[in-house]
Write an enzyme that holds these catalytic residues in place. Structure first.
Site, mmCIF file in Angstrom:
data_model
loop_
_atom_site.group_PDB
_atom_site.id
_atom_site.type_symbol
_atom_site.label_atom_id
_atom_site.label_comp_id
_atom_site.label_asym_id
_atom_site.label_seq_id
_atom_site.Cartn_x
_atom_site.Cartn_y
_atom_site.Cartn_z
ATOM 1 N N LYS A 1 11.978 3.349 -36.355
ATOM 2 C CA LYS A 1 11.010 4.144 -35.909
ATOM 3 C C LYS A 1 10.906 4.237 -34.565
ATOM 4 O O LYS A 1 10.792 5.043 -33.795
ATOM 5 C CB LYS A 1 9.739 4.563 -36.933
ATOM 6 C CG LYS A 1 10.133 5.188 -38.063
ATOM 7 C CD LYS A 1 8.810 5.064 -39.027
ATOM 8 C CE LYS A 1 8.642 3.695 -39.263
ATOM 9 N NZ LYS A 1 9.477 3.165 -40.227
ATOM 10 N N CYS B 1 6.671 4.566 -47.449
ATOM 11 C CA CYS B 1 8.070 4.930 -48.247
ATOM 12 C C CYS B 1 7.939 4.759 -49.806
ATOM 13 O O CYS B 1 8.529 4.280 -50.512
ATOM 14 C CB CYS B 1 9.088 3.970 -48.032
ATOM 15 S SG CYS B 1 8.701 2.038 -48.124
ATOM 16 N N ASP C 1 -1.471 -7.951 -36.172
ATOM 17 C CA ASP C 1 -2.140 -7.675 -37.392
ATOM 18 C C ASP C 1 -2.832 -6.164 -37.292
ATOM 19 O O ASP C 1 -3.814 -5.930 -36.429
ATOM 20 C CB ASP C 1 -3.482 -8.519 -37.918
ATOM 21 C CG ASP C 1 -3.737 -8.204 -39.168
ATOM 22 O OD1 ASP C 1 -3.624 -7.098 -39.832
ATOM 23 O OD2 ASP C 1 -4.240 -9.188 -39.913
ATOM 24 N N ASP D 1 3.115 3.265 -40.319
ATOM 25 C CA ASP D 1 3.988 3.206 -41.363
ATOM 26 C C ASP D 1 3.717 2.148 -42.157
ATOM 27 O O ASP D 1 4.167 0.858 -42.093
ATOM 28 C CB ASP D 1 5.640 3.219 -40.952
ATOM 29 C CG ASP D 1 6.580 3.291 -42.286
ATOM 30 O OD1 ASP D 1 6.003 3.311 -43.336
ATOM 31 O OD2 ASP D 1 7.702 3.314 -41.997
ATOM 32 N N CYS E 1 3.372 -0.853 -37.337
ATOM 33 C CA CYS E 1 3.828 -1.761 -38.401
ATOM 34 C C CYS E 1 5.439 -1.366 -38.327
ATOM 35 O O CYS E 1 5.876 -0.720 -39.359
ATOM 36 C CB CYS E 1 3.243 -1.138 -39.786
ATOM 37 S SG CYS E 1 1.544 -1.160 -40.076
ATOM 38 N N ALA E 2 5.988 -1.964 -37.309
ATOM 39 C CA ALA E 2 7.252 -1.489 -36.855
ATOM 40 C C ALA E 2 8.404 -2.154 -37.361
ATOM 41 O O ALA E 2 9.562 -1.357 -37.593
ATOM 42 C CB ALA E 2 7.412 -1.590 -35.393
ATOM 43 N N ASP F 1 4.231 -5.981 -35.353
ATOM 44 C CA ASP F 1 4.461 -6.296 -36.621
ATOM 45 C C ASP F 1 3.557 -7.450 -36.811
ATOM 46 O O ASP F 1 3.380 -8.232 -36.037
ATOM 47 C CB ASP F 1 5.859 -6.389 -37.060
ATOM 48 C CG ASP F 1 6.152 -6.439 -38.521
ATOM 49 O OD1 ASP F 1 6.125 -5.349 -39.225
ATOM 50 O OD2 ASP F 1 5.698 -7.573 -39.064
#
Length: 465
Positions: free
Chosen positions: A272, A387, A317, A335, A266-267, A290
């Site tokens: 990252k 996050c 996905d 992430d 999930c970049a 992504d």
């Protein structure tokens, strides 16, 4: 937005705040577009940003003050009037270098220009002048309820304050709320494949920017006075990228090394992946994915600017299985989408979003984690990150995952002091403790004895077109 080129900083702040309430717009995106279109100089752009973010950071407290001096409750006012009043009160109560009379007059003019009610300017003038006479003895928030007191004083919704108090206790919860309302520093990471921290510090100083080293994270700098970072040659030529220390620490916990094959599931926007590529000395392979196709270009352009050739961007996905990825990666970074409540100091309007849709997030996070776990080779590492600061999206998701996946275990990792060794294998970074974004990550190791899946000759594609 007629007359954009001659709009003032206060007009842009008013339009942004109104759009946040009326359209559900995100303040940073709307504000950045408005500033570009209005072509304000650096000083006025900084003022518009400070006014907009300051009002959002203190909105509930500003409404508390307004409610004490207005016969009409703020929530009953026209949106433009309410936002103009908040702008004035914020300037009077928090920006002491701006004369109260100027704040009053400017907001009255905004109401004349943007309100549909011809009597609204008179209301605004009366309320603000009454409040101005009491700036030295503003009303005090009732302290009998800790939740109500902290929610109003620091402008966080009561449900969120209750969660933080439940996790941290009242005193430390207040320290977190206070940190949420402080202006975060701009943090940049040195691209050590192109330069050193010493060389970059000298270059930034010559460009008029003020930079200093992070107190304990190597090759991380705090930057001020740089204006538009994208105009700096050091940025354009890829000698640094913008990233909070928390995200880089997550990559350090993952342990990316030269020669690895890595999946960043999930970049976007790619920070990252960039940190991992630099740690890997641009040797190996990173598949940076992504779900949104438009974000693939962001990753590709960032990697090209930094000169990172090991990154391949894909539109995928993370919940849908790709057979050719089965047990194909030494390291998988997930992430996942989350409530974002660890980055309130950068996105202050997150706190006001409806909490209802957040309830399904653990199910989404678990679905992603369950799927990408299958992409980790036996003996490889899976890093789960968010996050947010909510336990139900963090440790609870990890523990539920471990119950279903006996071939994974939490593994300790080491980060720079003052953090040091994290024996539990899970860490929450707190803004008030660590001076970083609020962030959570867990390092999971897949057992060497996990059954290997043969790589299929014809993979079933789930790629998004």
């Amino acid at each position: 937005m007629a007359g954009q080129k001659t709009m003032t900083a206060r007009e842009i702040a008013l339009q942004t705040l109104s759009a946040c309430e009326r359209q559900g717009a995100w303040s940073d995106g709307y504000l950045n577009r408005a500033l570009r279109e209005a072509r304000l100089d650096g000083r006025d752009a900084a003022l518009a940003t400070r006014l907009c973010f300051g009002v959002l950071q203190n909105r509930m407290l500003l409404d508390f003050y307004l409610g004490k001096f207005s016969s009409m409750p703020p929530e009953k006012m026209e949106i433009n009037v309410r936002c103009a009043l908040r702008l004035a009160v914020y300037q009077m109560a928090f920006l002491t270098k701006i004369p109260a009379s100027a704040a009053v007059n400017e907001s009255v003019e905004l109401v004349k220009r943007y309100s549909k009610n011809p009597r609204a300017a008179g209301l605004c003038n009366g309320v603000l002048r009454a409040l101005a006479r009491h700036l030295d003895d503003l009303p005090q928030v009732d302290r009998r309820s800790s939740v109500h007191y902290l929610a109003t004083l620091y402008s966080h919704p009561a449900w969120l304050v209750e969660e933080f108090i439940g996790t941290l206790g009242p005193e430390e919860a207040e320290a977190l709320l206070r940190a949420d309302n402080q202006e975060p520093p701009t943090c940049i990471q040195v691209n050590t494949l192109k330069t050193t921290a010493e060389e970059l510090l000298r270059e930034l100083s010559l460009a008029g920017a003020q930079a200093q080293r992070h107190p304990w994270l190597e090759d991380c700098l705090f930057l001020t006075g740089a204006g538009d970072l994208e105009r700096l040659p050091a940025f354009q030529e890829g000698r640094f990228y913008v990233q909070d220390p928390a995200a880089r620490l997550a990559v350090m916990a993952a342990g990316a090394e030269p020669g690895m094959r890595v999946l960043d599931a999930c970049a976007a926007p790619g920070g990252k992946s960039f940190a991992a590529a630099i740690a890997m000395e641009d040797r190996g392979e990173i598949v940076s994915c992504d779900i949104h196709s438009r974000k693939q270009g962001l990753i590709e352009s960032g990697a090209a600017r930094l000169g990172l050739g090991c990154i391949t961007a894909r539109t995928l996905d993370a919940k849908l299985r790709r057979e050719e990825f089965a047990q194909a990666f030494d390291l998988v970074v997930a992430d996942v989408p989350c409530s974002g409540l660890g980055i309130i100091r950068k996105k202050p309007d997150i706190r006001y979003k409806d909490p209802g849709p957040l309830e399904n997030l653990p199910a989404v996070q678990s679905a992603i984690l369950d799927n990408v776990a299958g992409y980790v080779r036996p003996g490889g590492v899976l890093l789960y990150a968010t996050c947010t600061l909510r336990e139900r999206e963090n440790g609870a998701v990890v523990r539920a995952f471990l119950k279903q996946h006996g071939d994974f275990v939490l593994e300790q990792f080491r980060l720079p002091e003052p953090i040091g060794c994290v024996e539990e294998g899970m860490l929450t970074l707190w803004p008030h403790r660590h001076g970083t974004d609020g962030f959570f990550f867990a390092r999971l190791r897949r057992s060497e004895g996990a059954a290997r899946t043969p790589r299929p000759t014809a993979a079933r594609s789930e790629e998004i077109s």
